[in-house]
Scaffold this motif. Structure first.
Motif, PDB file in Angstrom:
ATOM      1  N   ALA A 124       0.642  -1.233   0.427  1.00  0.00           N
ATOM      2  CA  ALA A 124       0.026  -0.122   0.086  1.00  0.00           C
ATOM      3  C   ALA A 124       0.751   1.456  -0.011  1.00  0.00           C
ATOM      4  O   ALA A 124       0.867   2.769  -0.362  1.00  0.00           O
ATOM      5  CB  ALA A 124      -0.967   0.149   1.257  1.00  0.00           C
ATOM      6  N   ILE A 125       2.369   1.125   0.453  1.00  0.00           N
ATOM      7  CA  ILE A 125       3.121   2.267   0.743  1.00  0.00           C
ATOM      8  C   ILE A 125       3.509   2.698  -0.788  1.00  0.00           C
ATOM      9  O   ILE A 125       3.915   3.459  -1.229  1.00  0.00           O
ATOM     10  CB  ILE A 125       4.071   2.000   1.384  1.00  0.00           C
ATOM     11  N   LYS A 127       3.084   1.040  -3.813  1.00  0.00           N
ATOM     12  CA  LYS A 127       2.532   0.809  -5.281  1.00  0.00           C
ATOM     13  C   LYS A 127       2.064   2.772  -5.646  1.00  0.00           C
ATOM     14  O   LYS A 127       1.892   3.254  -5.148  1.00  0.00           O
ATOM     15  CB  LYS A 127       0.723   0.650  -4.988  1.00  0.00           C
ATOM     16  N   LYS A 129       0.053   4.530  -7.242  1.00  0.00           N
ATOM     17  CA  LYS A 129      -1.189   5.018  -6.686  1.00  0.00           C
ATOM     18  C   LYS A 129      -1.005   5.218  -4.890  1.00  0.00           C
ATOM     19  O   LYS A 129      -2.265   5.195  -4.469  1.00  0.00           O
ATOM     20  CB  LYS A 129      -2.323   4.998  -7.161  1.00  0.00           C
ATOM     21  N   GLY A 130       0.248   4.532  -4.256  1.00  0.00           N
ATOM     22  CA  GLY A 130       0.569   4.109  -3.282  1.00  0.00           C
ATOM     23  C   GLY A 130       0.802   5.853  -2.449  1.00  0.00           C
ATOM     24  O   GLY A 130       0.439   6.873  -2.629  1.00  0.00           O
ATOM     25  N   VAL A 131       0.694   5.609  -0.792  1.00  0.00           N
ATOM     26  CA  VAL A 131       1.006   6.177   0.445  1.00  0.00           C
ATOM     27  C   VAL A 131       2.515   7.387  -0.361  1.00  0.00           C
ATOM     28  O   VAL A 131       2.335   8.503  -0.406  1.00  0.00           O
ATOM     29  CB  VAL A 131       1.070   6.220   1.164  1.00  0.00           C
ATOM     30  N   GLY A 134       2.230   9.590  -3.144  1.00  0.00           N
ATOM     31  CA  GLY A 134       0.732  10.634  -3.181  1.00  0.00           C
ATOM     32  C   GLY A 134       1.418  11.631  -2.091  1.00  0.00           C
ATOM     33  O   GLY A 134       1.588  12.592  -2.332  1.00  0.00           O
TER      34      GLY A 134
END
Lengths: 289, 257
Positions: A124-125, A127, A129-131, A134
């Motif tokens: 999740a971090i 990828k 479009k991850g954190v 972002g």
């Protein structure tokens, strides 16, 4: 105390532990060793005829490369974790007692948490479009998202992330035993920071460094789920290789050869560790838990 | 000794590295949106769909029962083994000791395939029993080491006194040794429980299709991509781990008193 009388309960305890480990740990290791000298069966997984075929096969440059890449990845992982963990463990050992207990607890929680869950959390971090992307885009540090997932770097980040506590804890155990007065003495005698690190601190925490490297290096050779979740097709580690031979290609002797090499390598590292232990202070395995 | 600002900053950054992914995962598990990283409001719907997913619930129950049974067996055998290693001198003691330490260090994959070969050759069907045996085997050394560490502070003369007063080996074990090492025994059990609950690699080789356990199931699911139910499941597992670690640390800390 030398006491050679062992009652029936004592005998039973010894026999139970001994037989369990012999039958379910030692014997299976022996079977892998034997399997590596057998041939692949057409009906069963193994055909009972002696052959060195699998050992010859593994010398093929294609397979050697898998091993070399995997060792390189594990070496990189060990170096990065060591660099990150060394100052961390040092600072941790200097904290006041009350704070230290909390800080230590925070280090032990990831140590006990499933590495699969932690690797998955990292997705999740990292990828696109991850954190991380972002955050970097928001701060204006990058203009388009970094492609970290499915690259070699993602695999290294994943390995470092899952194995970092395994480096911190033995290092911390060594720093705890370090007598800080030695550093002050060296400073009073005119040594600068560099020489203090090289000649005073490093030799004293060497058992912790070696223990940490073993605890990071060995598992990183086998953790096939990290490249599976984070890496690309190229990042085949020894663990994925063995897994594929056993479950996909059904070539058990070949998979066993890789496993035998891994075992020999592990024994070498343990031998090295016992050498270092004898020279410096021993890191108690118990303190890791 | 004082730690300065930069040192504290460094600690903070490493903790951030270790915990940020987990916190993000927890946050996602409550997020009302499926794919977006944006916050679309608090929701428990992923937990609801998790508890409606029968195959995941089955796998979780299987995992819990394997973890409970293997941790119990490993604790029983491991405690007896550790006490024997501490009390007696016997032939093969060094071999047993080395085997225990090598098992702790050996890569899981080596143990996984070696047990797979054993089970296939002996004819044990891959499923409940193969998993149970494998989990007991990899937990056992950790129990032995945990209990031995507690025993190192034990006063041997008490055992001598018990023997002089006519206590049998078993009576000494249950009435003299066990009460004073109880915290380590419980800690060993808890460690085994989490090890068993978390193990992917060994279980991957020795589990069959009929008896699925959680880590193997999660592994097969996450290979196909991120799913919000898995976030919820991982959050539950993480919270469970924190509770177990906290209890075991509490128990082990007692020995310094």
């Amino acid at each position: 105390m030398k006491n050679n009388f062992i009652g029936s309960f004592g005998k039973f305890s010894i026999a139970l532990t001994f037989l369990w480990l012999c039958f379910f740990a030692f014997l299976p290791f022996l079977l892998v060793f034997i399997a590596s000298f057998l041939q692949r069966g057409s009906e069963d997984f193994l055909e009972f005829s002696f052959s060195l075929e699998s050992y010859e096969k593994i010398l093929n440059p294609i397979y050697l490369e898998v091993f070399l890449n995997s060792f390189e990845l594990s070496l990189m992982t060990s170096i990065v974790t060591l660099i990150l963990a060394f100052p961390f463990a040092y600072i941790l050992s200097k904290l006041p007692q009350k704070l230290k207990a909390w800080a230590l607890l925070l280090t032990i929680i990831p140590f006990w948490t499933s590495s699969l869950v932690r690797t998955y959390a990292l997705v999740a971090i990292l990828k696109t479009k991850g954190v991380l992307n972002g955050l970097l885009l928001y701060l204006g540090l990058i203009e388009k998202p970094l492609e970290i997932m499915y690259t070699g770097s993602a695999v290294i980040i994943g390995m470092v992330y899952t194995l970092l506590p395994f480096m911190i804890l033995p290092l911390y155990a060594s720093f705890e035993k370090l007598d800080f007065r030695l550093i002050e003495a060296a400073r009073d005698l005119g040594a600068n920071n560099f020489w203090i690190l090289l000649k005073v601190i490093l030799p004293l925490v060497m058992p912790g460094i070696v223990a940490g490297v073993i605890l990071v290096f060995l598992p990183s050779l086998g953790m096939f789920f990290v490249p599976d979740l984070l890496g690309g097709a190229k990042d085949l580690i020894v663990g994925s290789f063995i897994r594929n031979q056993f479950l996909t290609f059904r070539d058990w002797p070949f998979g066993s050869v890789a496993s035998v090499i891994l075992t020999i390598f592990m024994l070498l590292l343990i031998f090295l560790y016992t050498k270092v232990q004898k020279r410096g202070g021993r890191v108690d395995e118990n303190e890791l838990l | 000794m004082k730690t300065n600002f930069y040192e504290k900053l460094y600690l903070g950054m490493i903790y951030l590295f270790l915990y940020l992914p987990i916190f993000v995962l927890i946050a996602y598990s409550f997020n009302n949106s499926k794919y977006s990283i944006e916050w679309k409001g608090f929701s428990l719907k992923w937990y609801e769909s998790l508890f409606k997913n029968d195959s995941l619930i089955d796998a979780a129950l299987n995992s819990l029962s394997i973890a409970f049974l293997s941790a119990s067996a490993a604790t029983l055998i491991g405690t007896m083994g550790a006490v024997a290693l501490y009390r007696y001198h016997f032939k093969g003691k060094q071999f047993l000791r080395s085997m225990i330490y090598i098992l702790i260090l050996s890569p899981e994959i080596v143990m996984g395939i070696s047990l797979l070969i054993l089970f296939v050759l002996v004819g044990v069907k891959l499923g409940f029993f193969s998993l149970l045996i494998a989990h007991i085997t990899f937990c056992l050394p950790f129990v032995v080491v945990t209990v031995l560490s507690r025993l190192s502070g034990f006063d041997r003369s008490i055992i001598e006194a018990a023997k002089d007063l006519g206590a049998s080996g078993f009576y000494t074990f249950t009435h003299i040794i066990l009460p004073s090492i109880a915290p380590a025994v419980v800690a060993g059990f808890l460690l085994s429980f989490t090890l068993s609950l978390d193990d992917v690699i060994i279980s991957f080789f020795v589990s069959g299709v009929e008896f699925e356990i959680l880590p193997v199931k999660i592994f097969s699911m996450v290979r196909l991509g991120v799913k919000p139910e898995i976030n919820a499941l991982c959050t539950i597992m993480f919270v469970l781990t924190i509770v177990i670690v906290w209890v075991s640390q509490f128990l082990m800390r007692e020995k310094e008193v």
